[in-house]
Design an enzyme around this catalytic site. Structure first.
Site, PDB file in Angstrom:
ATOM      1  N   ASP A 101      97.722 -13.665   1.177  1.00  0.00           N
ATOM      2  CA  ASP A 101      97.774 -13.401  -0.267  1.00  0.00           C
ATOM      3  C   ASP A 101      98.856 -12.397  -0.657  1.00  0.00           C
ATOM      4  O   ASP A 101      99.112 -12.198  -1.849  1.00  0.00           O
ATOM      5  CB  ASP A 101      96.424 -12.829  -0.749  1.00  0.00           C
ATOM      6  CG  ASP A 101      95.370 -13.906  -0.922  1.00  0.00           C
ATOM      7  OD1 ASP A 101      95.725 -15.103  -0.918  1.00  0.00           O
ATOM      8  OD2 ASP A 101      94.174 -13.546  -1.069  1.00  0.00           O
ATOM      9  N   ALA A 122      86.319  -6.222  -0.858  1.00  0.00           N
ATOM     10  CA  ALA A 122      85.721  -7.408  -0.222  1.00  0.00           C
ATOM     11  C   ALA A 122      85.016  -8.254  -1.279  1.00  0.00           C
ATOM     12  O   ALA A 122      83.839  -8.586  -1.168  1.00  0.00           O
ATOM     13  CB  ALA A 122      84.774  -7.009   0.892  1.00  0.00           C
ATOM     14  N   ALA A 123      85.754  -8.600  -2.318  1.00  0.00           N
ATOM     15  CA  ALA A 123      85.129  -9.191  -3.494  1.00  0.00           C
ATOM     16  C   ALA A 123      85.851 -10.418  -4.025  1.00  0.00           C
ATOM     17  O   ALA A 123      85.522 -10.930  -5.083  1.00  0.00           O
ATOM     18  CB  ALA A 123      85.064  -8.135  -4.599  1.00  0.00           C
ATOM     19  N   LYS A 173      93.834  -9.990  -8.549  1.00  0.00           N
ATOM     20  CA  LYS A 173      93.946 -11.394  -8.967  1.00  0.00           C
ATOM     21  C   LYS A 173      92.558 -12.019  -9.091  1.00  0.00           C
ATOM     22  O   LYS A 173      91.587 -11.560  -8.477  1.00  0.00           O
ATOM     23  CB  LYS A 173      94.793 -12.204  -7.978  1.00  0.00           C
ATOM     24  CG  LYS A 173      94.192 -12.384  -6.571  1.00  0.00           C
ATOM     25  CD  LYS A 173      93.309 -13.622  -6.378  1.00  0.00           C
ATOM     26  CE  LYS A 173      92.725 -13.669  -4.971  1.00  0.00           C
ATOM     27  NZ  LYS A 173      91.497 -14.395  -4.798  1.00  0.00           N
ATOM     28  N   GLY A 210      92.158  -7.271  -3.199  1.00  0.00           N
ATOM     29  CA  GLY A 210      92.393  -5.820  -3.323  1.00  0.00           C
ATOM     30  C   GLY A 210      93.301  -5.264  -2.234  1.00  0.00           C
ATOM     31  O   GLY A 210      94.291  -4.576  -2.534  1.00  0.00           O
ATOM     32  N   GLY A 211      92.972  -5.536  -0.986  1.00  0.00           N
ATOM     33  CA  GLY A 211      93.781  -5.009   0.121  1.00  0.00           C
ATOM     34  C   GLY A 211      95.187  -5.578   0.100  1.00  0.00           C
ATOM     35  O   GLY A 211      96.165  -4.860   0.337  1.00  0.00           O
ATOM     36  N   SER A 212      95.303  -6.866  -0.215  1.00  0.00           N
ATOM     37  CA  SER A 212      96.622  -7.522  -0.236  1.00  0.00           C
ATOM     38  C   SER A 212      97.517  -6.941  -1.324  1.00  0.00           C
ATOM     39  O   SER A 212      98.722  -6.761  -1.114  1.00  0.00           O
ATOM     40  CB  SER A 212      96.460  -9.022  -0.486  1.00  0.00           C
ATOM     41  OG  SER A 212      95.642  -9.592   0.492  1.00  0.00           O
TER      42      SER A 212
END
Ligand code: ATP
Length: 291
Positions: free
Chosen positions: A137, A97-98, A11, A102-104
């Site tokens: 998220d 971490a951007a 996103k 990404g992790g979500s």
């Protein structure tokens, strides 16, 4: 079904405002979330020994309970008392971490996939209710498309689909600490300029990309850019090369640009490559649920 392969989509934030700080330290936000066609590939395979394991192409990522994929699989497998296990293979492309969730989104894909593989018959809403236990998220990453996120990001209202355009995504080779960004924001909170989130919603409804780009704003830029000026340099490079608008996503450091002409987006991509300012660069498009 023994195995399933899923696209876990990233996103961006078309608008990001922080409207208050709660007593527990969490920040109240108003954000416009938009899914883009940049994705990790998540492959979930059923195993018979009851173990929950994972592998990934990025060696620096955890493959234990610290990875949101493992957390998501455990959440459903434990709740439903499933005796079998899963192996998750994560092919990572979304910058880590951007500010791109990404992790979500990986966790959202695992919830979706485990639900399918074990035929748990959970609705999208039921998956979203469980997702919030993993991260604020995650419900949005299950929902996808264009949405207003309020509360701490978990109160979602769907919006009409975002105007289709080319999206250039650029991540410089620096790391931003989300905690440091929010701590810095707290220190200057009374003096920040808040973006016009309602104006952005009107622009989406009116399908007016020029006006939308003139209203785009991310309150976190005010603290992240002074810490990392390369973010402003990347935005300028996008604008100099024909972007209609460019902004930092989430707490950064990823910058995106919207282009109404894919040739200009390609030229901007070349200019950014030549500049040496970015480590990851992707030319992609808006993802909409309702096509
Ligand atoms: P957000 O946009 O929600 O702030 P982000 O893009 O800043 O997310 P992530 O890419 O989700 O951050 O990763 C942040 C940290 O979470 C990483 O440093 C990493 O160690 C950890 N992490 C746990 N699971 C994952 C995963 N599946 N993919 C990426 N990072 C993960």
């Amino acid at each position: 079904m023994d195995s399933i392969s899923l696209k876990a989509l990233a996103k961006i934030n078309i608008g990001l405002d922080v409207t208050g700080i709660r007593e527990d330290g969490y920040h109240e936000v108003r954000m416009i979330m938009q899914t883009v066609n940049l994705f990790d590939k998540v492959t979930i395979t059923r195993t018979t020994d009851g173990s929950i394991t994972m592998s990934t192409n990025l060696k620096f990522l955890p493959v234990n309970d610290d990875n949101l994929c493992i957390k998501a699989a455990k959440l459903l497998i434990e709740e439903f008392g499933i005796k079998e296990g899963v192996h998750i293979d994560l092919e990572k492309h979304i910058p880590v971490a951007a500010g791109m969730a990404g992790g979500s989104t990986d966790a959202a894909a695992v919830l979706f996939g485990v639900n399918k593989i074990f035929n748990l018959k959970l609705s999208k809403t039921a998956l979203m209710e469980r997702g919030v236990k993993i991260g604020a998220d995650v419900p949005y990453c299950i929902m996808r498309g264009t949405a207003l996120a309020e509360g701490i990001g978990e109160v979602l209202s769907p919006l009409p689909p975002m105007i289709k355009c080319s999206v250039l995504i650029a991540k410089p080779g620096i790391s931003v600490s989300t905690k440091q960004v929010y701590d810095s924001l707290d220190a200057c909170f009374d003096n920040v300029t808040h973006p016009d989130i309602d104006g952005l919603i009107d622009d989406i409804k009116a399908e007016d990309l020029q006006s939308l780009c003139s209203h785009m704003g991310n309150v976190l830029e005010e603290v992240t850019i002074p810490l990392h000026p390369v973010i402003a340099d990347i935005k300028k490079c996008m604008m100099d090369n024909g972007a209609v608008g460019s902004m930092m996503s989430g707490s950064g450091p990823t910058v995106f640009g919207f282009f109404d002409d894919n040739r200009k987006a390609k030229a901007a991509k070349e200019a950014l490559t030549a500049s040496g300012m970015v480590k990851q660069l992707y030319l992609t498009t808006i993802f909409n649920n309702k096509i």
